[in-house]
Design a protein around this motif. Structure first.
Motif, PDB file in Angstrom:
ATOM      1  N   ILE A  63       0.833  -1.209   0.000  1.00 21.96           N
ATOM      2  CA  ILE A  63       0.000   0.000   0.000  1.00 21.96           C
ATOM      3  C   ILE A  63       0.864   1.255   0.000  1.00 21.96           C
ATOM      4  O   ILE A  63       0.593   2.210  -0.732  1.00 21.96           O
ATOM      5  N   GLU A  64       1.939   1.261   0.808  1.00 21.46           N
ATOM      6  CA  GLU A  64       2.847   2.411   0.827  1.00 21.46           C
ATOM      7  C   GLU A  64       3.410   2.686  -0.562  1.00 21.46           C
ATOM      8  O   GLU A  64       3.455   3.835  -1.010  1.00 21.46           O
ATOM      9  N   GLU A  65       3.831   1.618  -1.266  1.00 24.26           N
ATOM     10  CA  GLU A  65       4.395   1.816  -2.598  1.00 24.26           C
ATOM     11  C   GLU A  65       3.343   2.296  -3.592  1.00 24.26           C
ATOM     12  O   GLU A  65       3.615   3.153  -4.431  1.00 24.26           O
ATOM     13  N   ILE A  66       2.131   1.766  -3.492  1.00 26.12           N
ATOM     14  CA  ILE A  66       1.048   2.219  -4.371  1.00 26.12           C
ATOM     15  C   ILE A  66       0.783   3.704  -4.149  1.00 26.12           C
ATOM     16  O   ILE A  66       0.646   4.476  -5.103  1.00 26.12           O
ATOM     17  N   LEU A  67       0.719   4.126  -2.885  1.00 24.07           N
ATOM     18  CA  LEU A  67       0.463   5.535  -2.570  1.00 24.07           C
ATOM     19  C   LEU A  67       1.540   6.443  -3.151  1.00 24.07           C
ATOM     20  O   LEU A  67       1.238   7.487  -3.730  1.00 24.07           O
ATOM     21  N   VAL A  68       2.798   6.048  -3.006  1.00 19.34           N
ATOM     22  CA  VAL A  68       3.909   6.865  -3.489  1.00 19.34           C
ATOM     23  C   VAL A  68       3.954   6.879  -5.014  1.00 19.34           C
ATOM     24  O   VAL A  68       4.029   7.949  -5.635  1.00 19.34           O
ATOM     25  N   ARG A  69       3.884   5.703  -5.637  1.00 22.51           N
ATOM     26  CA  ARG A  69       4.031   5.630  -7.100  1.00 22.51           C
ATOM     27  C   ARG A  69       2.836   6.214  -7.839  1.00 22.51           C
ATOM     28  O   ARG A  69       2.993   6.762  -8.924  1.00 22.51           O
ATOM     29  N   ASN A  70       1.637   6.093  -7.250  1.00 17.58           N
ATOM     30  CA  ASN A  70       0.453   6.663  -7.898  1.00 17.58           C
ATOM     31  C   ASN A  70       0.188   8.104  -7.476  1.00 17.58           C
ATOM     32  O   ASN A  70      -0.748   8.728  -7.962  1.00 17.58           O
ATOM     33  N   LYS A  71       0.987   8.609  -6.550  1.00 18.21           N
ATOM     34  CA  LYS A  71       0.828   9.978  -6.037  1.00 18.21           C
ATOM     35  C   LYS A  71      -0.618  10.226  -5.603  1.00 18.21           C
ATOM     36  O   LYS A  71      -1.260  11.193  -6.000  1.00 18.21           O
ATOM     37  N   THR A  72      -1.111   9.313  -4.778  1.00 23.25           N
ATOM     38  CA  THR A  72      -2.483   9.407  -4.292  1.00 23.25           C
ATOM     39  C   THR A  72      -2.475   9.461  -2.767  1.00 23.25           C
ATOM     40  O   THR A  72      -1.513   9.046  -2.128  1.00 23.25           O
ATOM     41  N   ALA A  73      -3.540   9.974  -2.191  1.00 27.70           N
ATOM     42  CA  ALA A  73      -3.594  10.167  -0.744  1.00 27.70           C
ATOM     43  C   ALA A  73      -4.125   8.950   0.001  1.00 27.70           C
ATOM     44  O   ALA A  73      -3.870   8.796   1.189  1.00 27.70           O
TER      45      ALA A  73
END
Length: 125
Positions: A63-73
């Motif tokens: 989830i952390e990587e998804i948040l960072v790579r997708n630039k989502t909150a």
């Protein structure tokens, strides 16, 4: 523990989700979808991971990587505790497709879970 877990992560899909998830899990399902909010359309996906044992650390890192790579909150995470996994098989022949006729049900027991009833595993055809 003797149970299974189904983790579903709902998030924006920028085309890189398979690559990201594959770093953490060798088996998963990705279902593309479209979301609508205040007239805006978003390309999204649901990533489903089924595991015989809990894996919260890998899910957290994913989830952390998804948040960072997708630039989502945020993402939405659902966790389902599975006592057993049951597969229902339906006929897909043209004559049966509209009726959605159930051809049979089988049950997979996860060690330590409750015993299945005979009616849960009978052939229904």
């Amino acid at each position: 523990m003797g149970y299974g877990f189904e983790y579903c992560i709902y998030t924006q899909d920028n085309g890189n989700l398979p690559e990201i998830v594959a770093k953490y899990f060798e088996s998963f399902t990705l279902v593309p979808s479209m979301s609508f909010w205040k007239g805006q359309v978003s390309t999204d996906a649901c990533v489903t991971i089924v595991s015989n044992s809990p894996c919260p650390e890998r899910i957290d890192h994913l989830i952390e990587e998804i948040l960072v790579r997708n630039k989502t909150a945020s993402v939405v995470l659902t966790i389902l505790l599975l006592h057993e996994i049951v597969y229902a098989v339906r006929s897909i022949e043209r004559a049966d497709a509209l009726r959605g006729r159930v051809m049979g049900v089988s049950s997979i027991k996860i060690p330590g879970s409750k015993q299945s009833k005979r009616s849960e595993v009978e052939d229904l055809a």
